[in-house]
Structure formats: structure tokens, C-alpha cells
Scaffold this motif. Structure first.
Motif, PDB file in Angstrom:
ATOM      1  N   GLU A   6       0.852  -1.116   0.009  1.00  0.00           N
ATOM      2  CA  GLU A   6       0.013   0.019  -0.063  1.00  0.00           C
ATOM      3  C   GLU A   6       0.811   1.453   0.048  1.00  0.00           C
ATOM      4  O   GLU A   6       0.573   2.099  -0.752  1.00  0.00           O
ATOM      5  N   LYS A   7       2.073   1.300   0.746  1.00  0.00           N
ATOM      6  CA  LYS A   7       2.947   2.352   0.943  1.00  0.00           C
ATOM      7  C   LYS A   7       3.495   2.538  -0.302  1.00  0.00           C
ATOM      8  O   LYS A   7       3.636   3.730  -1.101  1.00  0.00           O
ATOM      9  N   PHE A   8       4.089   1.710  -1.027  1.00  0.00           N
ATOM     10  CA  PHE A   8       4.825   1.662  -2.482  1.00  0.00           C
ATOM     11  C   PHE A   8       3.652   2.363  -3.266  1.00  0.00           C
ATOM     12  O   PHE A   8       3.939   2.929  -4.403  1.00  0.00           O
ATOM     13  N   ALA A   9       2.432   1.783  -3.232  1.00  0.00           N
ATOM     14  CA  ALA A   9       1.554   1.909  -4.124  1.00  0.00           C
ATOM     15  C   ALA A   9       1.091   3.571  -4.258  1.00  0.00           C
ATOM     16  O   ALA A   9       0.235   4.129  -4.982  1.00  0.00           O
ATOM     17  N   LYS A  16       1.611   4.319 -10.648  1.00  0.00           N
ATOM     18  CA  LYS A  16       1.588   3.790 -12.350  1.00  0.00           C
ATOM     19  C   LYS A  16       1.921   2.169 -12.173  1.00  0.00           C
ATOM     20  O   LYS A  16       1.159   1.638 -12.982  1.00  0.00           O
ATOM     21  N   LEU A  17       2.840   1.746 -11.608  1.00  0.00           N
ATOM     22  CA  LEU A  17       3.395   0.408 -11.649  1.00  0.00           C
ATOM     23  C   LEU A  17       2.142  -0.503 -10.935  1.00  0.00           C
ATOM     24  O   LEU A  17       2.022  -1.757 -11.529  1.00  0.00           O
ATOM     25  N   HIS A  26      -7.939   1.472  -7.821  1.00  0.00           N
ATOM     26  CA  HIS A  26      -7.656   1.824  -9.066  1.00  0.00           C
ATOM     27  C   HIS A  26      -7.682   1.376 -10.376  1.00  0.00           C
ATOM     28  O   HIS A  26      -7.827   1.941 -11.585  1.00  0.00           O
ATOM     29  N   ASN A  27      -7.474  -0.052 -10.077  1.00  0.00           N
ATOM     30  CA  ASN A  27      -7.651  -0.791 -11.323  1.00  0.00           C
ATOM     31  C   ASN A  27      -8.707  -1.883 -11.316  1.00  0.00           C
ATOM     32  O   ASN A  27      -8.598  -2.993 -11.918  1.00  0.00           O
ATOM     33  N   ASN A  28      -9.497  -1.603 -10.391  1.00  0.00           N
ATOM     34  CA  ASN A  28     -10.701  -2.413 -10.294  1.00  0.00           C
ATOM     35  C   ASN A  28     -10.427  -3.823  -9.869  1.00  0.00           C
ATOM     36  O   ASN A  28     -10.843  -4.734 -10.385  1.00  0.00           O
ATOM     37  N   LEU A  33      -1.556  -6.089 -16.191  1.00  0.00           N
ATOM     38  CA  LEU A  33      -0.874  -7.093 -16.791  1.00  0.00           C
ATOM     39  C   LEU A  33      -1.658  -8.481 -16.838  1.00  0.00           C
ATOM     40  O   LEU A  33      -1.272  -9.236 -17.532  1.00  0.00           O
ATOM     41  N   LEU A  34      -2.429  -8.548 -16.010  1.00  0.00           N
ATOM     42  CA  LEU A  34      -3.012  -9.834 -16.043  1.00  0.00           C
ATOM     43  C   LEU A  34      -4.372  -9.814 -16.581  1.00  0.00           C
ATOM     44  O   LEU A  34      -5.334 -10.791 -16.574  1.00  0.00           O
TER      45      LEU A  34
END
Lengths: 324, 84
Positions: A6-9, A16-17, A26-28, A33-34
Motif C-alpha cells: 500500500e505504501k509503495f502504491a 503507475k506500476l 484504481h484498477n478495479n 498485466l493480467l
């Protein structure tokens, strides 16, 4: 671990990553990539890599033979192994090359994977067929390898084949690399003939492959009876008068990582890497989804990970060739 | 979700068992046409199992069909690389 993610995100690069790698709001809860677009891209990338790697080497068709094995490289690698142990290097003999070619053709024609043909023809028949007189002779066989380094590593990993390659008595070498269908399977067959010519008769053998009997290999084997053949196979070395002939009697059955690694071509390395990355992402996704208790109907990452895992194991196993 | 995850374990085991069986068949049959049929059937089966599962759960969407198709295509390509 979830807190760290969570911290990295929350950083700008991480945000973005994370869209591509980590399931979050944020990406549902479905990393880019999957998603099926990326999976199709990966599939086409693997297909393109196969085309590229097979197109750049001595192949005949994509997903067909596609190997990068050549005679000079095998001889050079064999001599490197010998030199590094203080042994003399082997000289390429055109007669031994011809003998090895005849042996390979015989194996494809009669459809066998063995030192002795089903009709009893021995490896030594082909030496005599090209008019090569020897005091020592040996034969190594390999099939289904992808690279020259893999073939040599495979032989070096087997005591009997290694003894052949590092035998200080041998002075000459001949190799044949042939594509064909053996026992119903498209394969690249490598035959290595090692020998010491009888003094005087020798490597005058630089003239190429004249056949001593002008015909197809006959059914018979000169001085061998079946008991002698059996002894030869079991003991790996037999004395017939002053002549010594040797083939490996035991083939290792375990997994040799060095052979596996050296046998990988560009296409295989990149395909394995891509599969490994996808597998890791699917497993990571499954763990996050499970730990966060997210209800997601639109993907079954764990099932896909299982399938990719089995495929990865099959690919590693299929990357090993056979030696005899 | 944990229950749902475990609830899928039978299907997951079934798919893996079918895949392993197909690999054994590919090892056993050396004829390229037979191998092609096995690989194609396996890929279609993977799509069919996915479709059936989502249809049964009443949440079948085009994205799910495409996701299963993508994995099935990947499976077909990888098996074709290994078993020519």
C-alpha cells in the motif's frame, strides 16, 4: 506485507506500476498485466520469439526442428574440454564425418535409437564402410538437443560419454548433425565418432568419404557375435584383438541443471522468463486477492497460475535432450 | 471470498489433472497430427470449462471469455513448442 504494498502504491511511480501489477481499487482489483489484452500480447510475443529464434538459425520450420547445433562448434567445445584437462586436441577427420553421417542416415532409415541397429549392424561397421582403420574407436549419440553447448554438456554429464570424449587415446573426431523423423518424432540427431587411426593407415583420411563396399550398410557385423555385443554394451569397453571399441553403457536419468541451462536457445530462455513472470504475477495476485478478501468475479488467477506452473515444468523437462 | 476460493478447488484440480493427462498423452503419441488434436482439444476444453463455470455462476462476460481464450492460446503455443 500488504501495508508495504500500500505504501509503495502511494508513490507516483508506484501508482503507475501498481496499475499493472497489484490488484487495488484504481484498477478495479484487476492488474493491467493480467488482463486478457496483456495475455494475448504475451502469447503473440512468445510466438514472435519462436519465429525470430528459429528464423535466425539452421531450422527448417517454426515449431519444427529449430536447433542451433553445428559440427564445428561441437568439435571446438569437445577440444576445449580436453585442453582444459591437459589432453591433446582432436583433429577433425572427413572419413569419421562420413562414418557419422552414414550412422545417422542408418538410424533414420531403420528408425532406431541405439548404438546397434535392430538388424545387428554395429557402430564400428560405419568406420569400416568408409575405409577407416582404427586401433581405438568410440561413439556418442544425442537427440532432441537445441544447442551445441547443450549436446557437449549432456555428454560430459554422463560418465561413459565423458570417458569417450576425454579418452587420451583418441586423436581424431567426426560429427554429423542431421534433421529427420526418428520414431515418429521430428528430431535433430547428433552422431560423434572418435577414433585413433592405425599408424600408417591414418588420416590420410582427409580425402572425403569413399565407401569401402559401395553399398548400403549390410546386415552383418563382422567379428561380433551377439554375446560379444552384449559384453560390449555392459562393460562399455571391449578388446577385440588389438582393437578397442567403446560406447557408453549407462545413461544418467536425473536432471542436470548445467546441461539444461547450456541447452537453452534465445527463444527458450525468453519464453521461460515470460512464463515465469506471468506465473509469479498470477500467484501474487491470488495471494493479495485472498488476503484482502476481495470478491472478484472476473478472473481466476490461481487457476491460471496452476496451468502456467504445469506448462513451465513441462517446458523445463522438454528442454532436455537424450543421449546414448 | 476464502470460501469461494476454496469452492473452486475441485475445478482447479480437475483442470490440472486434465492438463497433466494431456501431457502424458503428448509424451505417448509421437505423431504430429495426433499431437495437434490433443493440443487443440485441451485448449478448447480450457475455454469451455471457463465458460461453463461463469455461465453457471451467472456472471459470464466477454472479458472472461477472452481471458480464458488468451490462456488457452498460450497453452497451445507452449505445448506446440515442447511437443512438435
Amino acid at each position: 506485507m500488504t501495508a508495504l504494498i500500500e505504501k509503495f502504491a502511494s508513490t507516483s511511480f508506484g501508482k503507475k506500476l501498481a496499475q499493472f501489477l497489484i490488484p487495488h481499487q484504481h484498477n478495479n482489483h484487476h492488474p493491467f498485466l493480467l488482463r486478457h489484452e496483456s495475455l494475448f500480447a504475451a502469447t503473440f510475443l512468445i510466438l514472435a520469439l519462436q519465429f525470430l529464434s528459429f528464423g535466425s538459425i539452421s531450422s527448417q520450420n517454426v515449431l519444427g526442428y529449430g536447433t542451433d547445433i553445428n559440427k564445428s562448434k561441437i568439435i571446438s567445445l569437445t577440444n576445449q574440454e580436453r585442453s582444459s584437462r591437459g589432453l591433446s586436441t582432436l583433429k577433425e577427420s572427413s572419413l569419421l564425418n562420413s562414418a557419422a553421417t552414414y550412422k545417422g542416415e542408418d538410424m533414420f532409415t531403420k528408425d532406431y535409437w541405439a548404438h546397434f541397429a535392430p538388424d545387428g549392424t554395429s557402430p564400428w561397421y560405419f568406420f569400416k564402410k568408409v575405409g577407416y582403420s582404427y586401433s581405438w574407436a568410440g561413439e556418442n549419440l544425442a537427440r532432441d538437443f537445441s544447442t551445441s553447448a547443450g549436446v557437449v554438456a549432456g555428454w560430459m554429464a554422463s560418465q561413459g560419454h565423458r570417458d569417450n570424449m576425454l579418452n587420451p587415446s583418441f586423436t581424431e573426431i567426426g560429427i554429423s548433425v542431421q534433421n529427420g523423423t526418428l520414431q515418429g518424432e521430428q528430431t535433430t540427431l547428433v552422431v560423434e565418432h572418435l577414433a585413433t587411426p592405425i599408424a600408417g593407415s591414418s588420416s590420410a583420411n582427409t580425402t572425403s568419404g569413399s565407401s569401402s563396399n559401395n553399398g548400403q550398410p549390410s546386415k552383418v557385423e563382422d567379428s561380433f557375435n551377439s554375446q560379444e555385443k552384449k559384453d560390449l554394451l555392459v562393460s562399455s569397453s571391449a578388446d577385440i584383438g588389438k582393437v578397442q571399441e567403446q560406447i557408453a553403457s549407462k545413461v544418467p536419468s536425473g536432471f542436470d541443471f548445467n546441461t539444461f541451462w547450456r541447452n537453452l536457445g534465445f527463444g527458450q530462455i525468453t519464453t521461460l522468463l515470460l512464463l515465469g513472470v506471468l506465473l509469479a504475477l498470477f500467484l501474487f495476485d491470488s495471494v493479495i486477492i485472498l488476503r484482502k478478501g476481495i470478491l472478484r468475479h472476473n478472473s481466476h488467477s490461481f487457476l491460471h497460475a496452476l496451468v502456467l506452473g504445469v506448462l513451465l515444468i513441462a517446458m523445463v523437462r522438454g528442454s532436455l535432450g537424450g543421449i546414448l | 471470498m476464502r470460501k469461494g476460493f476454496l469452492g473452486h478447488s475441485f475445478e482447479q484440480i480437475l483442470v490440472v489433472v486434465i492438463l497433466i493427462l494431456a501431457i502424458f498423452l503428448l509424451e505417448f503419441f509421437h505423431d504430429s497430427n495426433t499431437r495437434l488434436i490433443i493440443k487443440a482439444l485441451l485448449s478448447f476444453l480450457y475455454i469451455a470449462i471457463g465458460l461453463f463455470h461463469h455461465f453457471e455462476e451467472k456472471n459470464l462476460k466477454p472479458s472472461q471469455i477472452l481471458e480464458h481464450t488468451a490462456i488457452a492460446a498460450l497453452m497451445f503455443i507452449i505445448l506446440s513448442v515442447i511437443y512438435k
